[in-house]
Design a protein around this motif. Structure first.
Motif, PDB file in Angstrom:
ATOM      1  N   ASN A  95       3.028   5.425  -6.794  1.00 34.73           N
ATOM      2  CA  ASN A  95       2.487   4.840  -7.862  1.00 34.73           C
ATOM      3  C   ASN A  95       2.833   3.364  -8.233  1.00 34.73           C
ATOM      4  OD1 ASN A  95      -0.110   4.366  -9.595  1.00 34.73           O
ATOM      5  ND2 ASN A  95       1.083   5.407 -11.195  1.00 34.73           N
ATOM      6  N   ASN A 140       2.483   0.008  -8.761  1.00 38.63           N
ATOM      7  CA  ASN A 140       1.228  -1.806  -8.204  1.00 38.63           C
ATOM      8  C   ASN A 140       1.833  -2.958  -7.921  1.00 38.63           C
ATOM      9  OD1 ASN A 140      -1.753  -0.853  -9.012  1.00 38.63           O
ATOM     10  ND2 ASN A 140      -0.291  -1.072 -11.468  1.00 38.63           N
ATOM     11  N   PRO A 141       0.351  -3.578  -7.044  1.00 38.87           N
ATOM     12  CA  PRO A 141       1.026  -3.934  -6.266  1.00 38.87           C
ATOM     13  C   PRO A 141       1.932  -5.264  -6.781  1.00 38.87           C
ATOM     14  CG  PRO A 141      -1.022  -3.783  -5.463  1.00 38.87           C
ATOM     15  CD  PRO A 141      -0.724  -3.121  -6.460  1.00 38.87           C
ATOM     16  N   SER A 189       3.192  14.779 -10.099  1.00 37.68           N
ATOM     17  CA  SER A 189       1.779  15.380  -9.277  1.00 37.68           C
ATOM     18  C   SER A 189       2.176  15.601  -8.073  1.00 37.68           C
ATOM     19  CB  SER A 189       1.013  13.860  -9.766  1.00 37.68           C
ATOM     20  OG  SER A 189       0.180  13.616  -8.697  1.00 37.68           O
ATOM     21  N   LEU A 215      -7.873   6.357  -6.355  1.00 28.92           N
ATOM     22  CA  LEU A 215      -7.549   6.932  -5.795  1.00 28.92           C
ATOM     23  C   LEU A 215      -5.926   7.231  -6.611  1.00 28.92           C
ATOM     24  CD1 LEU A 215      -8.384   9.388  -4.054  1.00 28.92           C
ATOM     25  CD2 LEU A 215      -6.591   8.559  -2.462  1.00 28.92           C
ATOM     26  N   VAL A 216      -4.883   6.595  -6.537  1.00 30.07           N
ATOM     27  CA  VAL A 216      -3.844   6.452  -6.834  1.00 30.07           C
ATOM     28  C   VAL A 216      -3.513   6.300  -8.597  1.00 30.07           C
ATOM     29  CG1 VAL A 216      -1.715   5.741  -7.105  1.00 30.07           C
ATOM     30  CG2 VAL A 216      -2.227   5.842  -5.242  1.00 30.07           C
ATOM     31  N   GLN A 236       2.817   2.042  -3.453  1.00 25.79           N
ATOM     32  CA  GLN A 236       1.240   2.442  -4.620  1.00 25.79           C
ATOM     33  C   GLN A 236       0.742   3.913  -3.978  1.00 25.79           C
ATOM     34  OE1 GLN A 236      -2.326   0.799  -4.495  1.00 25.79           O
ATOM     35  NE2 GLN A 236      -1.807   0.105  -7.184  1.00 25.79           N
ATOM     36  N   LEU A 237       0.572   4.284  -2.952  1.00 27.34           N
ATOM     37  CA  LEU A 237       0.391   5.810  -2.385  1.00 27.34           C
ATOM     38  C   LEU A 237       1.311   6.523  -2.567  1.00 27.34           C
ATOM     39  CD1 LEU A 237      -1.489   5.300   1.305  1.00 27.34           C
ATOM     40  CD2 LEU A 237      -2.007   6.627  -1.096  1.00 27.34           C
ATOM     41  N   PHE A 278      -0.153  15.153  -5.546  1.00 23.84           N
ATOM     42  CA  PHE A 278      -0.602  14.023  -5.136  1.00 23.84           C
ATOM     43  C   PHE A 278       1.345  13.429  -4.271  1.00 23.84           C
ATOM     44  CE2 PHE A 278      -1.425   9.358  -4.247  1.00 23.84           C
ATOM     45  CZ  PHE A 278      -2.226   9.765  -3.183  1.00 23.84           C
ATOM     46  N   PHE A 279       1.344  13.003  -5.503  1.00 24.43           N
ATOM     47  CA  PHE A 279       2.871  12.270  -4.516  1.00 24.43           C
ATOM     48  C   PHE A 279       4.154  12.946  -4.453  1.00 24.43           C
ATOM     49  CE2 PHE A 279       0.663   9.564  -8.579  1.00 24.43           C
ATOM     50  CZ  PHE A 279       0.236   8.074  -7.875  1.00 24.43           C
ATOM     51  N   VAL A 316      -7.268   2.874  -1.895  1.00 25.41           N
ATOM     52  CA  VAL A 316      -6.263   3.466  -2.258  1.00 25.41           C
ATOM     53  C   VAL A 316      -5.750   3.297  -3.304  1.00 25.41           C
ATOM     54  CG1 VAL A 316      -3.947   3.102  -2.196  1.00 25.41           C
ATOM     55  CG2 VAL A 316      -5.302   3.348  -0.110  1.00 25.41           C
ATOM     56  N   SER A 317      -6.282   2.105  -4.339  1.00 24.24           N
ATOM     57  CA  SER A 317      -5.519   1.368  -5.920  1.00 24.24           C
ATOM     58  C   SER A 317      -5.916   2.604  -6.302  1.00 24.24           C
ATOM     59  CB  SER A 317      -5.855  -0.121  -5.822  1.00 24.24           C
ATOM     60  OG  SER A 317      -6.821   0.244  -5.625  1.00 24.24           O
ATOM     61  N   VAL A 374      -5.704   9.082  -9.755  1.00 30.15           N
ATOM     62  CA  VAL A 374      -4.093  10.263  -9.886  1.00 30.15           C
ATOM     63  C   VAL A 374      -3.060  10.785 -10.875  1.00 30.15           C
ATOM     64  CG1 VAL A 374      -2.558  11.162  -8.349  1.00 30.15           C
ATOM     65  CG2 VAL A 374      -4.506  10.992  -6.748  1.00 30.15           C
ATOM     66  N   VAL A 406       0.728  -1.399  -0.065  1.00 35.30           N
ATOM     67  CA  VAL A 406       0.164  -0.370  -0.250  1.00 35.30           C
ATOM     68  C   VAL A 406       0.961   1.206   0.608  1.00 35.30           C
ATOM     69  CG1 VAL A 406      -1.806   1.314   1.646  1.00 35.30           C
ATOM     70  CG2 VAL A 406      -1.840  -1.672   1.312  1.00 35.30           C
TER      71      VAL A 406
END
Lengths: 320, 327
Positions: free
Chosen positions: A228, A230-231, A247, B41-42, A224-225, A249-250, B38-39, B45, A221
Motif C-alpha cells: 500500500n 502510493n506511487p 490485511s 483496489l489497494v 503499492q500492491l 490481501f497484503f 490497482v491503486s 483494501v 505498482v
C-alpha cells in the motif's frame, strides 16, 4: 577466383567491440547529460540527507521544553543513534530512479545506435561471431555503468568527508563499497533489459518504452500492491520502507510479488547496508535480495544474448 | 468552410486515425488503466483494513467503559480513495503526453513526409493546430476513459455511492489532468519538431519528465522534516498541530526553499490542485468546489501558463525543413 571460406572471429573481438562501443557512447551528448544529472543528484542527495537529519535534530531540540512541560516521559530523538551512512538514504531513490533510467538509456543506445546508423548490416557481413559482438556490447554496458558508479562513489566519498559531524569508520567505508557494488548489479539488470529490448523491437520508441514500463511497474505498482505504498511515497526512502497494513490481501501479495520485486529487493538490501531502516518483513532479506538481483542479471543477459545472436543481418531501425 | 479550417480538420482526423493504430498508445493506455485499477483496489483494501482496525479499537474501548458518544467514527471521504489514481496520472499521464507528442513529429520524420507536407500550401500555424487538435482529442479520450473507469471503480470496488458534487470534482480533476498531459504532449512535440535527431528529442523529453515529475517532488519531499521518520517526526514525538506550527516558524527559510522547489514542478501543481479538489488534503475536505478552485487558483494559473507557453513556442518557432529529415 573463389575466396577461401573464413571462420567467424571470436578471439580478441569482445574487447575491440567493447572499446569501440564505449568510444561512441562517450560522444553521445544526451547520454552524457543524463549521466551528469545522475551524478549531480547523487552528490546532492548526500547533502540533502545531512540537511534533513540536521533539521530533525533542531526540531527535537526546540520540542524538548514542550515535551518536558507535559510531565510525561520525553521520547528519544527519532534520528538519534542513526549510523553515519544513513544520511545517504536518498541515494537509494536516485539510483533506483535516475540510475535505472540512465542504465536503460545506455543499454538502449548501445544497440539502437548500430541499428539506426546502418552499421549493423555491415558488421553482419564480416566474419565476426555474433556471440562475440553481443559479448562486447554487454561488456561495454557493464564497464560504462561501473565507470558511472565509480565517479558517483568518489563524489559521495568526498561529500561524506566534507560533512561536519559525520565520522566514518572503516566498516562504514566497506559498507559504502558494498552498496555501490550492489547498485552496479542492480543497474546492470536494467541496462541488459534495455539492450535486449532494443535488439528485439523494430520500433525504437517501443524498444525504449518496454524497459521504462517494466521499471515503472517494479518501482510504483509492485510496492503499492504489496505494501500500500502510493506511487509518490515510493520516492521517499523512509516511506517506501513502511510496513503494510494488517490485511489478508497484503499478507498474500507481499510474499507472492517479493521474488519478482527487483526494485524492492534493491531498496531492502541498500537500506540494510546503509543502516537507515529495517528490512521489510515480507522482503527477501539480504541473501534473497542479492540472489534475485543476480538472477535478473543472468536472465536479462541470456535474453539479450539470444536476441542479438538471432538478430537479422539486414536489420536497421526506423523510429516508427 | 474556410480553407485553413478544412486543412486543420483533415490533419486532426489523420492524427486521430494514426494514433489509434499506434501500438505505443495502446501500451501506455492499458498500463495507465491497469495501474489506476490497482491503486483503487489497494486503496479499498487498505480502507477496509482501517475500518476493521477502528472497529477493534472501538470495541476494546467500549469494553473498558468508555462512553459510546466519545467514540465518534472518523469522517469518510470517498474521493480520498483516488489518491494513488491521481499519482499514476501524474507519472504515467506525463509519459502518455510525451509519447504522443514525440510520435506526432517523429512518425512524419521517420517517413520523411514532413518536408513533403510543408511543400503544400499549408501554413506553419495550420500544421501545428491540426496536429495538436487531433492529439488533444486523443488525450482527452484516453483520460476520459481512465476517469470514467476510476469513477466506476469507486462504486464497484470501493462500494461508494457518488453524488453529483463528487462527479463534478472528478470532472474538475479530469480537466486539470488534460491540461497537465497536454503540457507534456506539447513538450514532446516541440522537442521532436525542432531537435536535429528525433532520438535525442525523446531522450531529452524523458530527462525533463524525470526532473519535473520525479526528481523535483523528491527533493521537496526530502526537505520536509516530517518525512524523515516513518510515522512522521511530530507524530512520533506526540506534538500537537499548534505546537508543530510554532516550531516550524523557525524553519521558514527552509520551508520557502522547499515550496519553491516544488513550485517548479508542473506535476506538483497538478497534484496540489487535484488533492484539494478531491478533498484528499484534509484542509480542503468538505469545502465547496468553487471555494477550493478559487483557493488553488495559483495552481490553475501555473498549469494554464505552462501549457500556454509551450503552445505559443510551437506556434512562434518556424519549422526548419533541414531538421525535419531523419538522418
Amino acid at each position: 577466383m573463389r575466396q577461401p571460406m573464413t571462420t567467424p572471429q571470436t578471439t580478441g573481438i569482445v574487447p575491440v567491440v567493447a572499446m569501440n562501443t564505449l568510444r561512441v557512447a562517450l560522444r553521445d551528448r544526451t547520454v552524457l547529460w543524463l549521466a551528469l544529472l545522475f551524478l549531480a543528484m547523487v552528490v546532492l542527495s548526500a547533502y540533502l540527507g545531512w540537511s534533513a537529519t540536521n533539521t530533525v535534530n533542531h526540531i527535537y531540540t526546540q520540542a524538548l521544553p514542550m515535551l518536558r512541560a507535559t510531565g510525561l516521559p520525553v521520547p528519544p530523538n527519532p534520528l538519534a543513534d542513526m549510523p553515519p551512512l544513513a544520511m545517504l538514504r536518498n541515494m537509494t531513490t536516485y539510483i533506483s530512479l535516475l540510475g535505472a533510467l540512465v542504465a536503460i538509456v545506455m543499454g538502449f543506445q548501445i544497440i539502437a545506435e548500430d541499428l539506426r546508423s546502418g552499421v549493423f548490416p555491415l558488421i553482419a557481413s564480416r566474419p565476426l561471431h555474433r556471440a562475440a559482438y553481443a559479448g562486447g556490447k554487454m561488456l561495454a554496458l557493464l564497464v560504462s555503468i561501473a565507470g558511472l558508479l565509480g565517479i558517483a562513489a568518489a563524489g559521495t566519498a568526498i561529500t561524506v568527508v566534507l560533512m561536519p559531524g559525520n565520522p566514518m569508520s572503516s566498516a562504514d567505508w566497506f559498507s559504502l563499497l558494498k552498496f555501490y557494488s550492489v547498485s552496479w548489479l542492480f543497474l546492470s539488470a536494467f541496462g541488459l533489459m534495455a539492450m535486449g529490448s532494443a535488439a528485439w523491437s523494430r520500433s525504437e520508441s517501443v524498444a525504449l518504452l518496454v524497459p521504462v514500463t517494466a521499471w515503472l511497474v517494479l518501482t510504483f505498482v509492485f510496492p503499492q500492491l504489496s505494501a500500500n505504498i502510493n506511487p509518490m511515497a515510493a520516492l521517499n526512502p523512509i516511506k517506501a520502507m513502511v510496513a503494510p497494513p494488517v490485511s489478508a490481501f497484503f499478507d498474500f501479495t507481499g510474499p507472492v510479488l517479493a521474488p519478482f520485486s527487483l526494485v524492492g529487493a534493491y531498496r531492502d538490501v541498500a537500506a540494510t547496508l546503509l543502516g537507515f531502516a529495517p528490512a521489510d518483513p515480507s522482503s527477501l532479506g539480504m541473501t534473497g535480495g542479492l540472489t534475485l538481483i543476480s538472477i535478473a542479471n543472468l536472465t536479462f543477459g541470456a535474453l539479450t544474448m539470444a536476441a542479438l545472436t538471432r538478430l537479422s543481418g539486414t536489420r536497421s531501425n526506423t523510429d516508427e | 468552410m474556410n480553407e485553413s479550417l478544412i486543412q486543420i480538420r483533415a490533419l486532426a482526423w489523420k492524427e486521430i486515425a494514426d494514433v489509434r493504430r499506434t501500438k505505443l498508445l495502446l501500451m501506455v493506455t492499458v498500463f495507465m488503466l491497469a495501474a489506476s485499477f490497482v491503486s483503487l483496489l489497494v486503496a479499498a483494501v487498505a480502507l477496509k483494513a482501517d475500518v476493521v482496525s477502528y472497529n477493534g479499537a472501538r470495541e476494546l474501548l467500549l469494553s473498558l467503559g468508555k462512553p459510546p458518544d466519545a467514540l465518534a467514527p472518523p469522517a469518510f471521504m470517498p474521493l480520498k480513495l483516488l489518491r494513488g489514481f491521481v499519482e499514476y496520472i501524474e507519472i504515467i499521464g506525463a509519459v502518455l503526453g510525451i509519447v504522443l507528442g514525440h510520435r506526432a513529429a517523429a512518425s512524419e520524420r521517420g517517413r520523411n513526409t514532413l518536408p513533403l507536407l510543408l511543400t503544400r500550401p499549408l501554413s506553419n500555424m495550420t500544421f501545428i493546430v491540426g496536429k495538436c487538435l487531433g492529439n488533444f482529442i486523443a488525450i482527452s479520450g484516453v483520460l476520459f476513459l481512465t476517469f470514467a473507469l476510476g469513477a466506476l471503480g469507486l462504486v464497484a470496488i470501493g462500494g461508494v455511492a457518488l453524488s453529483a458534487d463528487d462527479l463534478a470534482r472528478i470532472g474538475a480533476t479530469f480537466v486539470a489532468a488534460s491540461l497537465y498531459v497536454g503540457f507534456f504532449f506539447s513538450l514532446g512535440f516541440l522537442l521532436a519538431l525542432h531537435m536535429r535527431r528525433s532520438v535525442h528529442a525523446v531522450l531529452l523529453a524523458f530527462g525533463l519528465w524525470l526532473v519535473f515529475v520525479l526528481v523535483t517532488p523528491q527533493i521537496g519531499d526530502t526537505l520536509d522534516p516530517d518525512n524523515q521518520v516513518g510515522a512522521g517526526v511530530f507524530r512520533t514525538l506526540s506534538i500537537a498541530k499548534p505546537q508543530e506550527k510554532e516550531i516550524m516558524k523557525s524553519f521558514k527559510t527552509s520551508e520557502t526553499l522547499r515550496d519553491s522547489v516544488e513550485q517548479s514542478s508542473p506535476a506538483k501543481h497538478f497534484e496540489r490542485l487535484s488533492f484539494a479538489v478531491l478533498g484528499i488534503k484534509d484542509t480542503y475536505a468538505n469545502q465547496p468546489l468553487a471555494t477550493v478552485v478559487q483557493d488553488r487558483s495559483g495552481d490553475v494559473f501555473w498549469l494554464l501558463g505552462l501549457f500556454g507557453s509551450l503552445l505559443a513556442a510551437l506556434a512562434i518557432f518556424p519549422l526548419n525543413v533541414n531538421h525535419l529529415k531523419e538522418n
